[in-house]
Design an enzyme around this catalytic site. Structure first.
Site, PDB file in Angstrom:
ATOM      1  N   GLY A  11      -8.150  56.763  44.937  1.00  0.00           N
ATOM      2  CA  GLY A  11      -7.036  57.573  45.399  1.00  0.00           C
ATOM      3  C   GLY A  11      -6.499  58.391  44.236  1.00  0.00           C
ATOM      4  O   GLY A  11      -6.964  58.279  43.091  1.00  0.00           O
ATOM      5  N   TYR A 152       6.136  55.519  57.936  1.00  0.00           N
ATOM      6  CA  TYR A 152       5.626  55.298  56.578  1.00  0.00           C
ATOM      7  C   TYR A 152       6.643  54.534  55.745  1.00  0.00           C
ATOM      8  O   TYR A 152       6.319  53.528  55.088  1.00  0.00           O
ATOM      9  CB  TYR A 152       5.296  56.632  55.911  1.00  0.00           C
ATOM     10  CG  TYR A 152       4.927  56.506  54.454  1.00  0.00           C
ATOM     11  CD1 TYR A 152       3.793  55.796  54.055  1.00  0.00           C
ATOM     12  CD2 TYR A 152       5.706  57.106  53.462  1.00  0.00           C
ATOM     13  CE1 TYR A 152       3.448  55.680  52.720  1.00  0.00           C
ATOM     14  CE2 TYR A 152       5.367  56.994  52.121  1.00  0.00           C
ATOM     15  CZ  TYR A 152       4.239  56.285  51.750  1.00  0.00           C
ATOM     16  OH  TYR A 152       3.909  56.165  50.430  1.00  0.00           O
ATOM     17  N   LYS A 156       6.349  50.607  54.144  1.00  0.00           N
ATOM     18  CA  LYS A 156       6.487  50.267  52.734  1.00  0.00           C
ATOM     19  C   LYS A 156       7.642  49.294  52.487  1.00  0.00           C
ATOM     20  O   LYS A 156       7.545  48.387  51.654  1.00  0.00           O
ATOM     21  CB  LYS A 156       6.675  51.539  51.905  1.00  0.00           C
ATOM     22  CG  LYS A 156       5.386  52.327  51.707  1.00  0.00           C
ATOM     23  CD  LYS A 156       4.368  51.523  50.930  1.00  0.00           C
ATOM     24  CE  LYS A 156       3.162  52.317  50.525  1.00  0.00           C
ATOM     25  NZ  LYS A 156       2.196  51.528  49.720  1.00  0.00           N
TER      26      LYS A 156
END
Length: 324
Positions: A11, A152, A156
């Site tokens: 990533g 999202y 998290k």
């Protein structure tokens, strides 16, 4: 030589973390699913950057597959750096199930691997989007995170809470790093700075959400990678903001890129997205005090470095898809 496992190893942030660990003389086990959440072409190029190191070992694995992770249960690890995730606030509105599944269950699988290997250090990549709308206030780690705006952010926050439970139950030492808008070489093509450079350079129209006055605490990937590695320090359970402490408006970003490229941007302004906030502004004093970390890259130098990298690689970057 220490042995580290890095998820999301090819990533954007993961690649730089791996490079810094390898350059420091460590052995790195990298795992990545090479999914198509954004154009995988850039992921394969990043992998090529890492494969030149003899102490880099790569596994194409999905963190949702706990059985595939079991191959590491007899591996002695100094620490696990968990960077693999479904990223992007707007995209999470379209695929909420994928985000919750990958970012929460994937984290659970890595914490279980941590427990199985008796690894006593775990680092989780989290996000400044947990803070929601902060109205340009300086944000410390104690700022409330109970009003997430997107799936999202929820995913998290949930992963952070799961990490705390494993710290409490199994005495795993855990650092949570809340990253503020990361940019730099080999960046995600679906993020604003990559898009702006590509579109301005190609004389194409870029889209600006809102009026462009919104600010972001843009943080260079090299600084973020350094902070991530410094957070391998034993701290018990701690949360760290990793940001630049220097908010810049979207309009300022565009203007700087125009200046560096010697071109004028073609801009289309559309209403602000409901997933966006007006500002992010990181208080990084805790990371400074506990980790001896401060960002080294100025925004102007970081943009210049990113543009230099882009222009040196236009032969393949010109065909990269910037739509997430």
């Amino acid at each position: 030589m220490s042995n580290y496992l890095v998820t999301g190893s090819i990533g954007f942030i993961g690649t730089q973390v791996c490079i810094q660990l390898l350059e420091a003389g460590h052995h790195v086990i990298g795992i990545d699913s090479i999914n198509d959440s954004y154009d995988p072409a850039i992921k394969h190029v990043r992998l090529g950057q890492l494969e030149i190191y003899k102490d880099f070992e790569f596994h194409n694995l999905d963190i949702l597959n706990s059985n595939s992770l079991s191959i590491f249960t007899k591996t002695a690890l100094e620490g696990i750096i968990h960077l693999a995730a479904r990223a992007g606030v707007r995209q999470s509105l379209l695929y909420p199930h994928e985000y919750l599944n990958t970012n929460l269950i994937g984290t659970l699988n890595l914490l279980e691997l941590c427990r199985a290997t008796k690894t006593d250090k775990f680092v989780l990549a989290s996000t400044s989007s947990l803070y929601g709308e902060t109205y340009s206030n300086l944000i410390s780690e104690t700022y409330p995170t109970d009003s997430p705006l997107t799936p999202y952010s929820v995913s998290k926050k949930s992963a952070e809470l799961l990490c705390y439970s494993y710290h409490h139950q199994y005495n795993i030492d855990i650092s949570i790093n809340r990253y503020f808008t990361v940019y730099g070489q080999f960046g995600r093509p679906d993020m604003s700075i990559f898009k702006f450079i590509k579109l301005i350079n190609e004389d194409k129209t870029l889209t600006v959400f809102g009026d462009g006055s919104q600010t972001r605490d843009f943080t260079h990937v090299n600084d973020v990678a350094t902070g991530t590695i410094k957070s391998l320090k034993k701290v018990g359970y701690q949360i760290f903001n990793l940001g630049s402490n220097n908010p810049v408006s979207v309009n300022q970003v565009i203007s700087l890129i125009e200046d560096k490229l010697g071109k004028i941007a073609k801009k289309k302004y559309i209403p602000r997205n409901s997933a966006d906030v007006t500002s992010t502004y990181a208080d990084i004093s805790k990371a400074h005090q506990m980790l001896n970390w401060v960002p080294q890259m100025s925004f102007e130098d970081g943009i210049q470095m990113t543009i230099d990298w882009y222009m040196a690689n236009t032969n393949w970057l010109s065909s990269v898809n910037i739509d997430s």
